[in-house]
Structure formats: C-alpha cells, structure tokens
Design a protein around this motif. Structure first.
Motif, PDB file in Angstrom:
ATOM      1  N   ASP A  45       0.831  -1.208   0.000  1.00 52.90           N
ATOM      2  CA  ASP A  45       0.000   0.000   0.000  1.00 52.90           C
ATOM      3  C   ASP A  45       0.868   1.262   0.000  1.00 52.90           C
ATOM      4  O   ASP A  45       0.573   2.238  -0.703  1.00 52.90           O
ATOM      5  CB  ASP A  45      -0.921  -0.026   1.226  1.00 52.90           C
ATOM      6  N   THR A  46       1.949   1.271   0.732  1.00 52.17           N
ATOM      7  CA  THR A  46       2.844   2.427   0.792  1.00 52.17           C
ATOM      8  C   THR A  46       3.510   2.673  -0.556  1.00 52.17           C
ATOM      9  O   THR A  46       3.624   3.813  -1.003  1.00 52.17           O
ATOM     10  CB  THR A  46       3.929   2.198   1.868  1.00 52.17           C
ATOM     11  N   GLU A  47       3.908   1.603  -1.230  1.00 53.02           N
ATOM     12  CA  GLU A  47       4.555   1.753  -2.528  1.00 53.02           C
ATOM     13  C   GLU A  47       3.578   2.282  -3.576  1.00 53.02           C
ATOM     14  O   GLU A  47       3.932   3.079  -4.429  1.00 53.02           O
ATOM     15  CB  GLU A  47       5.156   0.422  -2.962  1.00 53.02           C
ATOM     16  N   ARG A  99       1.045   4.257  -2.963  1.00 56.40           N
ATOM     17  CA  ARG A  99       0.869   5.680  -2.662  1.00 56.40           C
ATOM     18  C   ARG A  99       2.064   6.500  -3.163  1.00 56.40           C
ATOM     19  O   ARG A  99       1.902   7.604  -3.660  1.00 56.40           O
ATOM     20  CB  ARG A  99       0.691   5.890  -1.164  1.00 56.40           C
ATOM     21  N   LEU A 100       3.257   5.962  -3.042  1.00 55.46           N
ATOM     22  CA  LEU A 100       4.454   6.649  -3.514  1.00 55.46           C
ATOM     23  C   LEU A 100       4.421   6.824  -5.031  1.00 55.46           C
ATOM     24  O   LEU A 100       4.725   7.898  -5.558  1.00 55.46           O
ATOM     25  CB  LEU A 100       5.714   5.887  -3.090  1.00 55.46           C
TER      26      LEU A 100
END
Length: 179
Positions: A3-5, A7-8
């Motif tokens: 999920d973080t990747e 968003r990035l």
C-alpha cells in the motif's frame, strides 16, 4: 506491491503532472515579432513657380517617457526593489541570511537579470497577449519606504494609461497597488 509503494507511485505521478502543467500554462503566450511597418515612397515635390513665402511647418517633438524610477522597500528582514518600467519586482534580498557561513553578502532570492519585463515577478498578462503593459513606464504614487514596528506598512501604486492594442477599442488603464 504494498500500500505504501502504491501511494508513492501515485504521489510521483501527480507531482510530475503538476510540475508539467504549471510550466506549460504559467508562461505568457509567445507572439511572433511584428513585421516592420511598410514605408511608402516619398512623393516628389516640385518647387512653386511664385516666390510667395511659405509658412514653416513644425512638428511637435515626440514625447520621451520619463526615466524609470527605482523604489526600495526595506524591513529588518528583507530589501525589495521595484521599478516603474513595467511596475515589476527587480530584486529581493534577505538581510539576515548570507551566501556563505561567514559571508556578508545577503541571500538574493531574485537577483536583477536582463530579461523582458513580461517574465518578471508582478508582470501582467493581458487577454489578447498585448505586452505593452509590461513595457510602459508607470507613474509612481508613493516611494521608498523603511518599515519598522512603529511604521509597519507602506503603499506603492503604479498607474499607466496605455493606447488601445492595434489602435482599436478603448485605451487600457492599469493600476498595480502594493501594500
């Protein structure tokens, strides 16, 4: 992909899109240079047969614009310089920060450069792309100011009355007021 990747990746794509759109749409439209005015051949003039005195024709001298005036606004934190040539900002320096650690030269955020007034801070973009508003010498109301706690504000006004673009329509009245 986590999920973080995701968003990035979305953040990077949006950042690139914003920078691209800003640089594309923030520039004033470029106009091709105007063709030089056509000059008509001078008509031939023959001398009159009689010896009557002819009155001297005088043409009024073209008005020369006043020289550009520089206005300085100074506070304990910064020094800003404006010019009546286009009513634009020409220099902005931070007084409490220097270029080097032990230096005495202040950080200049906007140094004076030799560019067209249409691309300087506080320049105007007029519908129709008439750049005359940025070439005009404005009348200045107000002047140099030193701002302090006792005198926290000043007012500088740039006013210009310009001929209508291409000689058509109403004249343009431009006012820029900085407080």
């Amino acid at each position: 992909m986590g999920d973080t990747e995701k968003r990035l990746v979305i953040f990077l794509i949006l950042s690139v899109a914003i920078v691209y759109l800003f640089t594309t749409f923030s520039q004033p439209p470029q106009r091709p240079p105007a063709p030089p005015p056509a000059t008509a051949p001078a008509p031939s003039v023959t001398a009159p047969e009689t010896t009557q005195p002819t009155p001297e024709l005088t043409t009024p001298a073209p008005e020369t614009p006043p020289p550009a005036q520089t206005i300085t606004i100074e506070t304990p934190l910064y020094r800003a310089q404006l010019t009546s040539a286009g009513g634009v900002l020409t220099r902005w320096e931070l007084k409490r920060y220097t270029e080097t650690v032990n230096g005495t030269d202040p950080v200049v955020l906007f140094p004076p450069i030799d560019v067209a007034p249409a691309v300087m801070p506080l320049s105007l973009v007029v519908p129709g792309g008439d750049p005359a508003v940025n070439r005009a010498i404005y009348r200045v109301e107000g002047g140099d100011a030193r701002l302090t706690k006792a005198h926290p504000s000043a007012r500088v006004r740039f006013v210009a009355d310009l001929a209508a673009p291409n000689g058509n329509g109403r004249p343009i009245h431009v006012e820029k007021e900085l407080v």
